[in-house]
Scaffold this motif. Structure first.
Motif, PDB file in Angstrom:
ATOM      1  N   VAL A 208       0.869  -1.178   0.078  1.00 42.39           N
ATOM      2  CA  VAL A 208      -0.055  -0.006   0.021  1.00 42.39           C
ATOM      3  C   VAL A 208       0.846   1.213  -0.021  1.00 42.39           C
ATOM      4  N   SER A 209       1.815   1.144   0.922  1.00 38.19           N
ATOM      5  CA  SER A 209       2.557   2.722   1.059  1.00 38.19           C
ATOM      6  C   SER A 209       3.769   2.678   0.144  1.00 38.19           C
ATOM      7  N   THR A 210       4.425   1.787  -0.158  1.00 34.13           N
ATOM      8  CA  THR A 210       5.572   1.745  -1.128  1.00 34.13           C
ATOM      9  C   THR A 210       5.349   1.483  -2.377  1.00 34.13           C
ATOM     10  N   MET A 211       4.360   0.572  -2.817  1.00 33.18           N
ATOM     11  CA  MET A 211       4.187   0.211  -4.183  1.00 33.18           C
ATOM     12  C   MET A 211       3.067   0.960  -4.733  1.00 33.18           C
ATOM     13  N   GLY A 212       2.195   1.579  -3.810  1.00 30.17           N
ATOM     14  CA  GLY A 212       1.138   2.455  -4.423  1.00 30.17           C
ATOM     15  C   GLY A 212      -0.166   1.590  -4.802  1.00 30.17           C
ATOM     16  N   PHE A 213      -0.266   0.423  -4.603  1.00 26.58           N
ATOM     17  CA  PHE A 213      -1.495  -0.377  -4.953  1.00 26.58           C
ATOM     18  C   PHE A 213      -2.694  -0.304  -3.731  1.00 26.58           C
ATOM     19  N   GLU A 214      -3.850  -0.621  -4.044  1.00 31.56           N
ATOM     20  CA  GLU A 214      -4.956  -0.833  -3.024  1.00 31.56           C
ATOM     21  C   GLU A 214      -4.898  -2.178  -2.466  1.00 31.56           C
TER      22      GLU A 214
END
Length: 327
Positions: A208-214
């Motif tokens: 969530v935080s690093t890769m930016g996926f939900e």
């Protein structure tokens, strides 16, 4: 005499009532129920203690019933039951806990298995709602995976595996997934229960935080929680971030590239065209592949080649004579 007693009682009641502050212009009228309660206390000072006695009696009865259920379900002694109930940090309803223990007693589990689950994670087991252990046990028994994985999941008992599954469901639910979706993730990727709760939380945080996926992408790609984060996901993410910084990506990188692409396929697509990415990916893969192809040292095949002997004219004549004699 009676008039003097009434005046004293009235003055005592006025002292017990809340006084208005200096800032207020008018004090609210006293509640009639408060006046009656205070008068009952004045007439009978033991009335408050008498009303508290039934509540204490009910609590003592409920505690004794819980100790009896813990002894009948898990074989705990009174001292162990008291220590267990005192160690619970969250307040638990006695009625709900009694229903839960009665359910555990009817699941045909051994007392040793229940006692081991209570010793390992009492708060995780006793915080379940009635009916939840039965559903999770049925879920674990019907789960489809490799035999080795299922044996490792149930190695410490089905009840401890139930508590572990519930911990991970609550973790995913706290990060945004619904509980049915979290159960679907566990059903598709049972290896999640073999990793520690800290490791699972670290993977979700990195997603969530690093890769930016939900977090909802885990329902479609539950393999993300089953692979090794340091050896599988982070090197690929570093390669993708480097290519983004130098403008080497044409199409956006999806979740399948991180999870479902094999190491060779990801290497051929994202690393091989860019030699500077080989060290980011985890070493010179090209040199490693060449070393794999060279199974034998150079020139080793010559040892298996038959020796060549020079043919003289005399040997040729002898062979002709021998062949002619055989006709």
């Amino acid at each position: 005499m009676a008039l003097a007693l009434r005046l004293l009682r009235h003055r005592h009641l006025l002292r017990l009532l809340p006084r208005a502050t200096m800032l207020s212009t008018s004090a609210p009228p006293p509640d009639r129920r408060d006046l009656l309660r205070i008068e009952r206390i004045l007439h009978n000072p033991g009335a408050a203690a008498q009303t508290a006695q039934p509540q204490e009696h009910q609590r003592a009865t409920a505690a004794a019933r819980l100790r009896n259920l813990l002894h009948r379900t898990g074989g705990l002694t009174d001292a162990e039951s008291t220590s267990l109930l005192c160690r619970l940090r969250a307040p638990i309803s006695h009625h709900r806990l009694g229903r839960l223990l009665e359910e555990l007693a009817g699941l045909r589990l051994t007392g040793a298995e229940i006692k081991a689950a209570l010793a390992s994670d009492p708060e995780g087991l006793l915080s379940m709602d009635p009916g939840e252990p039965s559903r999770l046990l049925e879920f674990l028994r019907d789960i489809r995976c490799r035999k080795a994985v299922k044996e490792q999941v149930l190695a410490h008992g089905a009840l401890r595996a139930t508590v572990a599954a519930r911990r991970r469901v609550e973790l995913l639910h706290a990060r945004g997934l619904t509980r049915p979706d979290a159960l679907r993730v566990l059903a598709a990727e049972p290896r999640v229960m073999l990793y520690s709760i800290e490791d699972v939380e670290r993977k979700v945080e990195f997603l969530v935080s690093t890769m930016g996926f939900e977090v909802r992408w885990l329902v479609q790609y539950p393999e993300f929680l089953g692979v090794n984060l340091d050896n599988w996901i982070i090197p690929r993410h570093n390669v993708v971030e480097h290519l983004k910084s130098v403008g080497g990506l044409g199409d956006p990188v999806e979740m399948k590239h991180y999870v479902r692409f094999s190491r060779r396929r990801f290497y051929n697509m994202f690393v091989k065209p860019y030699p500077e990415c080989e060290r980011i990916f985890g070493g010179l893969v090209r040199e490693k592949e060449e070393m794999v192809r060279r199974r034998h040292p150079t020139g080793f095949w010559k040892l298996f080649t038959p020796a060549k002997h020079e043919k003289t004219q005399e040997e040729v004549m002898n062979m002709k004579l021998l062949v002619g004699s055989l006709r």
